[in-house]
Design a protein around this motif. Structure first.
Motif, PDB file in Angstrom:
ATOM      1  N   LYS A   1     -46.614  36.426 -32.628  1.00  0.00           N
ATOM      2  CA  LYS A   1     -45.890  37.683 -32.416  1.00  0.00           C
ATOM      3  C   LYS A   1     -45.643  38.400 -33.744  1.00  0.00           C
ATOM      4  O   LYS A   1     -45.717  39.622 -33.824  1.00  0.00           O
ATOM      5  CB  LYS A   1     -44.564  37.418 -31.706  1.00  0.00           C
ATOM      6  N   LYS A   2     -45.364  37.628 -34.803  1.00  0.00           N
ATOM      7  CA  LYS A   2     -45.119  38.216 -36.120  1.00  0.00           C
ATOM      8  C   LYS A   2     -46.379  38.807 -36.745  1.00  0.00           C
ATOM      9  O   LYS A   2     -46.293  39.641 -37.630  1.00  0.00           O
ATOM     10  CB  LYS A   2     -44.559  37.157 -37.078  1.00  0.00           C
ATOM     11  N   ASP A   3     -47.543  38.338 -36.297  1.00  0.00           N
ATOM     12  CA  ASP A   3     -48.800  38.788 -36.893  1.00  0.00           C
ATOM     13  C   ASP A   3     -49.769  39.247 -35.800  1.00  0.00           C
ATOM     14  O   ASP A   3     -50.703  38.530 -35.431  1.00  0.00           O
ATOM     15  CB  ASP A   3     -49.426  37.650 -37.712  1.00  0.00           C
ATOM     16  N   PRO A   4     -49.567  40.462 -35.250  1.00  0.00           N
ATOM     17  CA  PRO A   4     -50.424  40.950 -34.168  1.00  0.00           C
ATOM     18  C   PRO A   4     -51.902  41.021 -34.537  1.00  0.00           C
ATOM     19  O   PRO A   4     -52.766  40.979 -33.661  1.00  0.00           O
ATOM     20  CB  PRO A   4     -49.880  42.353 -33.884  1.00  0.00           C
ATOM     21  N   GLY A   5     -52.214  41.090 -35.822  1.00  0.00           N
ATOM     22  CA  GLY A   5     -53.608  41.130 -36.261  1.00  0.00           C
ATOM     23  C   GLY A   5     -54.395  39.877 -35.905  1.00  0.00           C
ATOM     24  O   GLY A   5     -55.624  39.896 -35.910  1.00  0.00           O
ATOM     25  N   ARG A   6     -53.689  38.801 -35.594  1.00  0.00           N
ATOM     26  CA  ARG A   6     -54.378  37.556 -35.201  1.00  0.00           C
ATOM     27  C   ARG A   6     -55.037  37.693 -33.828  1.00  0.00           C
ATOM     28  O   ARG A   6     -55.916  36.921 -33.502  1.00  0.00           O
ATOM     29  CB  ARG A   6     -53.419  36.387 -35.215  1.00  0.00           C
ATOM     30  N   GLY A   7     -54.570  38.663 -33.005  1.00  0.00           N
ATOM     31  CA  GLY A   7     -55.290  38.952 -31.768  1.00  0.00           C
ATOM     32  C   GLY A   7     -54.624  38.620 -30.456  1.00  0.00           C
ATOM     33  O   GLY A   7     -55.186  38.908 -29.401  1.00  0.00           O
ATOM     34  N   LEU A   8     -53.433  38.006 -30.460  1.00  0.00           N
ATOM     35  CA  LEU A   8     -52.753  37.758 -29.190  1.00  0.00           C
ATOM     36  C   LEU A   8     -52.162  39.075 -28.701  1.00  0.00           C
ATOM     37  O   LEU A   8     -51.328  39.676 -29.370  1.00  0.00           O
ATOM     38  CB  LEU A   8     -51.648  36.708 -29.341  1.00  0.00           C
ATOM     39  N   LEU A   9     -52.602  39.517 -27.524  1.00  0.00           N
ATOM     40  CA  LEU A   9     -52.137  40.795 -26.981  1.00  0.00           C
ATOM     41  C   LEU A   9     -50.872  40.641 -26.148  1.00  0.00           C
ATOM     42  O   LEU A   9     -50.009  41.498 -26.158  1.00  0.00           O
ATOM     43  CB  LEU A   9     -53.242  41.422 -26.122  1.00  0.00           C
ATOM     44  N   SER A  10     -50.808  39.558 -25.384  1.00  0.00           N
ATOM     45  CA  SER A  10     -49.673  39.356 -24.483  1.00  0.00           C
ATOM     46  C   SER A  10     -49.673  37.899 -24.034  1.00  0.00           C
ATOM     47  O   SER A  10     -50.678  37.206 -24.133  1.00  0.00           O
ATOM     48  CB  SER A  10     -49.811  40.281 -23.267  1.00  0.00           C
ATOM     49  N   ARG A  11     -48.509  37.474 -23.532  1.00  0.00           N
ATOM     50  CA  ARG A  11     -48.416  36.115 -22.978  1.00  0.00           C
ATOM     51  C   ARG A  11     -47.353  36.074 -21.901  1.00  0.00           C
ATOM     52  O   ARG A  11     -46.420  36.890 -21.884  1.00  0.00           O
ATOM     53  CB  ARG A  11     -48.196  35.092 -24.051  1.00  0.00           C
ATOM     54  N   VAL A  12     -47.532  35.140 -20.981  1.00  0.00           N
ATOM     55  CA  VAL A  12     -46.585  34.917 -19.897  1.00  0.00           C
ATOM     56  C   VAL A  12     -46.299  33.425 -19.850  1.00  0.00           C
ATOM     57  O   VAL A  12     -47.227  32.617 -19.762  1.00  0.00           O
ATOM     58  CB  VAL A  12     -47.169  35.357 -18.527  1.00  0.00           C
ATOM     59  N   LEU A  13     -45.027  33.043 -19.951  1.00  0.00           N
ATOM     60  CA  LEU A  13     -44.640  31.638 -19.843  1.00  0.00           C
ATOM     61  C   LEU A  13     -44.370  31.321 -18.382  1.00  0.00           C
ATOM     62  O   LEU A  13     -43.638  32.066 -17.714  1.00  0.00           O
ATOM     63  CB  LEU A  13     -43.385  31.374 -20.682  1.00  0.00           C
ATOM     64  N   LEU A  14     -44.939  30.219 -17.911  1.00  0.00           N
ATOM     65  CA  LEU A  14     -44.813  29.845 -16.504  1.00  0.00           C
ATOM     66  C   LEU A  14     -44.543  28.355 -16.361  1.00  0.00           C
ATOM     67  O   LEU A  14     -44.759  27.577 -17.277  1.00  0.00           O
ATOM     68  CB  LEU A  14     -46.115  30.185 -15.751  1.00  0.00           C
TER      69      LEU A  14
ATOM     70  N   SER B   1     -60.045  39.194 -28.496  1.00  0.00           N
ATOM     71  CA  SER B   1     -61.447  38.783 -28.464  1.00  0.00           C
ATOM     72  C   SER B   1     -61.524  37.268 -28.595  1.00  0.00           C
ATOM     73  O   SER B   1     -60.588  36.632 -29.085  1.00  0.00           O
ATOM     74  CB  SER B   1     -62.237  39.431 -29.606  1.00  0.00           C
ATOM     75  N   LYS B   2     -62.662  36.718 -28.178  1.00  0.00           N
ATOM     76  CA  LYS B   2     -62.844  35.271 -28.343  1.00  0.00           C
ATOM     77  C   LYS B   2     -62.923  34.915 -29.825  1.00  0.00           C
ATOM     78  O   LYS B   2     -62.475  33.845 -30.229  1.00  0.00           O
ATOM     79  CB  LYS B   2     -64.065  34.775 -27.574  1.00  0.00           C
ATOM     80  N   GLU B   3     -63.459  35.816 -30.635  1.00  0.00           N
ATOM     81  CA  GLU B   3     -63.546  35.561 -32.066  1.00  0.00           C
ATOM     82  C   GLU B   3     -62.161  35.393 -32.687  1.00  0.00           C
ATOM     83  O   GLU B   3     -61.942  34.512 -33.526  1.00  0.00           O
ATOM     84  CB  GLU B   3     -64.324  36.687 -32.774  1.00  0.00           C
ATOM     85  N   LYS B   4     -61.215  36.232 -32.260  1.00  0.00           N
ATOM     86  CA  LYS B   4     -59.851  36.119 -32.803  1.00  0.00           C
ATOM     87  C   LYS B   4     -59.155  34.857 -32.287  1.00  0.00           C
ATOM     88  O   LYS B   4     -58.400  34.217 -33.025  1.00  0.00           O
ATOM     89  CB  LYS B   4     -59.046  37.376 -32.504  1.00  0.00           C
ATOM     90  N   LEU B   5     -59.418  34.489 -31.049  1.00  0.00           N
ATOM     91  CA  LEU B   5     -58.868  33.241 -30.509  1.00  0.00           C
ATOM     92  C   LEU B   5     -59.400  32.057 -31.310  1.00  0.00           C
ATOM     93  O   LEU B   5     -58.634  31.201 -31.761  1.00  0.00           O
ATOM     94  CB  LEU B   5     -59.225  33.097 -29.025  1.00  0.00           C
ATOM     95  N   TYR B   6     -60.709  31.986 -31.512  1.00  0.00           N
ATOM     96  CA  TYR B   6     -61.312  30.900 -32.298  1.00  0.00           C
ATOM     97  C   TYR B   6     -60.783  30.903 -33.729  1.00  0.00           C
ATOM     98  O   TYR B   6     -60.522  29.838 -34.304  1.00  0.00           O
ATOM     99  CB  TYR B   6     -62.832  31.041 -32.346  1.00  0.00           C
ATOM    100  N   ALA B   7     -60.650  32.082 -34.311  1.00  0.00           N
ATOM    101  CA  ALA B   7     -60.174  32.175 -35.695  1.00  0.00           C
ATOM    102  C   ALA B   7     -58.761  31.614 -35.818  1.00  0.00           C
ATOM    103  O   ALA B   7     -58.457  30.877 -36.764  1.00  0.00           O
ATOM    104  CB  ALA B   7     -60.225  33.626 -36.183  1.00  0.00           C
ATOM    105  N   TYR B   8     -57.879  31.949 -34.865  1.00  0.00           N
ATOM    106  CA  TYR B   8     -56.521  31.410 -34.927  1.00  0.00           C
ATOM    107  C   TYR B   8     -56.534  29.896 -34.754  1.00  0.00           C
ATOM    108  O   TYR B   8     -55.864  29.173 -35.494  1.00  0.00           O
ATOM    109  CB  TYR B   8     -55.609  32.048 -33.868  1.00  0.00           C
ATOM    110  N   ALA B   9     -57.311  29.419 -33.798  1.00  0.00           N
ATOM    111  CA  ALA B   9     -57.347  27.975 -33.527  1.00  0.00           C
ATOM    112  C   ALA B   9     -57.771  27.175 -34.758  1.00  0.00           C
ATOM    113  O   ALA B   9     -57.287  26.066 -34.969  1.00  0.00           O
ATOM    114  CB  ALA B   9     -58.284  27.688 -32.358  1.00  0.00           C
TER     115      ALA B   9
END
Length: 164
Positions: free
Chosen positions: A47-60, A75-83
């Motif tokens: 949340k502090k770094d939107p440039g990492r690519g997480l657009l939204s989340r829902v806790l369930l 994007s999948k590239e941003k997901l892989y990059a964060y991981a």
């Protein structure tokens, strides 16, 4: 009274990550609380770094034992990059899981899991009736249903000029 119908304003691929945990033994609080806190720490970091690519989340929660987060990524590239980012908390948390496994200290008190999906444009659609932006619409914005089509087949057929 008329129902206000909207759809997600997603363009291009939709990248969705389901990630969560299952408490196998409630009494092993010292095992599952750190896993839950690590997930909250990662979400705060993103949340502090939107440039990492997480657009939204829902806790369930799926049950009193199973908790998860539905995440929508740019994007999948941003997901892989964060991981794999060495500076991200995910890297540190996963290194600890691997170390505990190698040392034989994983006791089965808490389960962890994730599933990732890349849905190409034309392979997803959404509809929301009298709802604030939620799910895919929270990640990409929402538009009146008529902009994408009244019927699911029309929304599946929608193609944006932008491709991700």
């Amino acid at each position: 009274m008329a129902v206000s119908l909207t759809t997600a304003n997603a363009r291009g691929d939709a990248v969705v990550l389901l990630i969560g945990m299952r408490v196998n033994h409630f009494w092993a609080v010292h095992q599952w609380v750190p896993v839950m806190l690590a997930m909250f720490r990662m979400l705060a970091e993103l949340k502090k770094d939107p440039g990492r690519g997480l657009l939204s989340r829902v806790l369930l929660t799926a049950s009193p034992r199973t908790y998860y987060v539905v995440q929508y990524w740019e994007s999948k590239e941003k997901l892989y990059a964060y991981a794999g980012a060495p500076d991200a908390f995910h890297h540190k948390a996963w290194a600890k899981v691997n170390r505990l496994d190698r040392e034989g200290k994983v006791r089965g008190h808490v389960g962890i899991w994730h599933e990732a999906y890349i849905a190409p444009e034309g392979s997803y659609e959404s509809i929301y009736g009298d709802m604030p932006a939620f799910g895919l619409a929270a990640a990409h914005g929402q538009v009146p249903l008529g902009e994408r089509g009244r019927y699911a087949k029309d929304r599946y057929a929608y193609r944006s000029s932008k491709t991700v």
